[in-house]
Design an enzyme around this catalytic site. Structure first.
Site, PDB file in Angstrom:
ATOM      1  N   ASP A 187       1.492 -69.224 -16.061  1.00  0.00           N
ATOM      2  CA  ASP A 187       0.128 -69.000 -15.596  1.00  0.00           C
ATOM      3  C   ASP A 187       0.144 -68.620 -14.123  1.00  0.00           C
ATOM      4  OD1 ASP A 187      -1.234 -69.476 -17.898  1.00  0.00           O
ATOM      5  OD2 ASP A 187      -1.777 -71.537 -17.434  1.00  0.00           O
ATOM      6  N   LYS A 192      -0.951 -61.113 -17.458  1.00  0.00           N
ATOM      7  CA  LYS A 192      -0.801 -59.683 -17.710  1.00  0.00           C
ATOM      8  C   LYS A 192      -0.469 -59.367 -19.165  1.00  0.00           C
ATOM      9  CE  LYS A 192       0.610 -58.635 -12.968  1.00  0.00           C
ATOM     10  NZ  LYS A 192       1.652 -58.080 -12.079  1.00  0.00           N
TER      11      LYS A 192
END
Length: 410
Positions: free
Chosen positions: A200, A222
């Site tokens: 994260d 992403k």
């Protein structure tokens, strides 16, 4: 005669008679390891510390409440001599020598036939450190070496390769509030052993730089498929990499189960038949206020604290928070993910009875080098956040505890 170093060996004392003379501090330190080894322990001492006495009361050792007597060591496999009577220690040591019983002496190591190493354990490995010098031994140095090795194994800075096949699976690791030193020992070790790390943005990023080059690091922020599909994509990535036989770490900020969606990932892994380990982390809801000098509870000020998510506004139909009820509480309110909603949160709390003068603190980038604290009240917090350009991640603390400690405590 030339003196030689001790020969290291591991004694298997399970069920074998072990005699400890003296029930003082030395015995108190040494007995737990002997108990863990399964030894048949006989303590000979007229007195004992409360902790040693508790071991006897629990049936972990047999306590003979008298001084040492000739014959106590005749059938022993191992002996620890630790009385305050030097003459008795000498006689007991001579008896041990006569009966070929390995004997440790706390008062005179040079007169003993065995030495106790500085020991520590980590994940099934026992580290035992002995000096190679027969004289002039420095127990503090051996203990320091032991501590350094054990700590390295625990936190992953000292990595020994596994030559046996590891069981693939996923570890959901809470990385803590941001400072890399605040991840748990177990979390750091699993991170060091990982083949794949799915991280994260709020996890301790500095730890990723320590990973070996072969470790694949995937930025969870992403992962494709768009904002609303992100969690499903993360679940799929965890399952896919684990099915390839890899050791996967899902590195999260804070704790996996405190607004971390850890249970959703656990369910996905369970449905796919993937074994999963959950490693709790230090939640930012407590640690970040603490780092800024704010106790979430304090005697005479707050007897409870409540942690809520502010990612949706109080008037949003998706909100599960009972804001009117929170306004009536007298304790501390900690709001996570609520920077952009704090204006409406403050308005709602005041509308349902909270004083507009209630202190508020916003701690941005808590526990990191970029940490800063901004203070306000419920009446001024919205304009303060805008004027001070407070940005996520930030922990919001509402309550009288904000004014308790010295402002800006690190």
């Amino acid at each position: 005669m030339a003196e030689h170093p001790a020969y290291p060996v591991g004694l298997r004392l399970t069920g074998r008679r072990t005699v400890v003379l003296g029930g003082g501090q030395v015995a108190q330190r040494r007995l737990p390891a002997l108990i863990a080894a399964g030894a048949d322990i006989h303590l000979v001492s007229p007195e004992a510390t409360p902790s040693v006495e508790a071991m006897a009361d629990a049936g972990e050792i047999t306590w003979h409440r008298r001084p040492y007597a000739e014959g106590d060591l005749a059938t022993a496999w191992y002996a620890l001599i630790a009385t305050s009577d030097t003459e008795a220690n000498t006689r007991a040591s001579a008896e041990a020598e006569a009966h070929r019983v390995w004997c440790v002496r706390s008062d005179d190591a040079d007169a003993a036939t065995a030495w106790t190493p500085a020991t520590g354990t980590s994940e099934g490995v026992m580290v035992a450190v002995l000096t190679t010098e027969a004289r002039g031994r420095d127990p503090r140095r051996t203990a320091a070496i032991r501590d350094a090795v054990v700590e390295g194994l625990r936190d992953g800075t000292l990595v020994a390769p596994h030559h046996r096949t590891r069981v693939p699976g996923v570890a959901l690791v809470g990385g803590g509030p941001g400072d890399p030193d605040l991840i748990t020992v177990r979390g750091r070790r699993l991170l060091a052993e990982a083949d794949v790390v799915i991280a994260d943005r709020l996890g301790p990023r500095d730890l990723l730089a320590e990973l070996p080059p072969h470790v694949e690091v995937i930025d969870a922020a992403k992962i494709p498929y768009g904002r609303f599909m992100a969690q499903e994509a993360i679940n799929n990535a965890l399952v896919e990499h684990a099915k390839q036989g890899k050791s996967v770490v899902r590195l999260k900020g804070g704790d996996p189960y405190v607004f971390g969606r850890g249970m959703e990932e656990l369910h996905a892994l369970a449905e796919a038949g993937i074994p999963c380990t959950v490693v709790p982390g230090i939640s930012s809801s407590i640690s970040v206020p603490g780092a800024a000098g704010i106790p979430v509870t304090h005697r005479g000020v707050a007897h409870e604290f409540t942690v809520v998510s502010g990612h949706v506004a109080p008037d949003d139909e998706r909100s599960l928070v009972d804001w009117p009820a929170l306004a009536k509480l007298t304790g501390t309110l900690v709001v996570l993910m609520g920077v952009d909603k704090i204006g409406r949160i403050a308005e709602t709390l005041v509308a349902h009875g909270k004083s507009p003068d209630t202190p508020v603190a916003l701690v941005q980038e808590g526990t990191t080098a970029a940490q800063r604290r901004v203070d306000a009240t419920l009446a001024t917090v919205a304009e303060t956040v805008a004027a001070q350009e407070v940005r996520p991640p930030a922990v919001i603390v509402i309550g009288e505890v904000v004014a308790v400690g010295p402002r800006g405590t690190a």
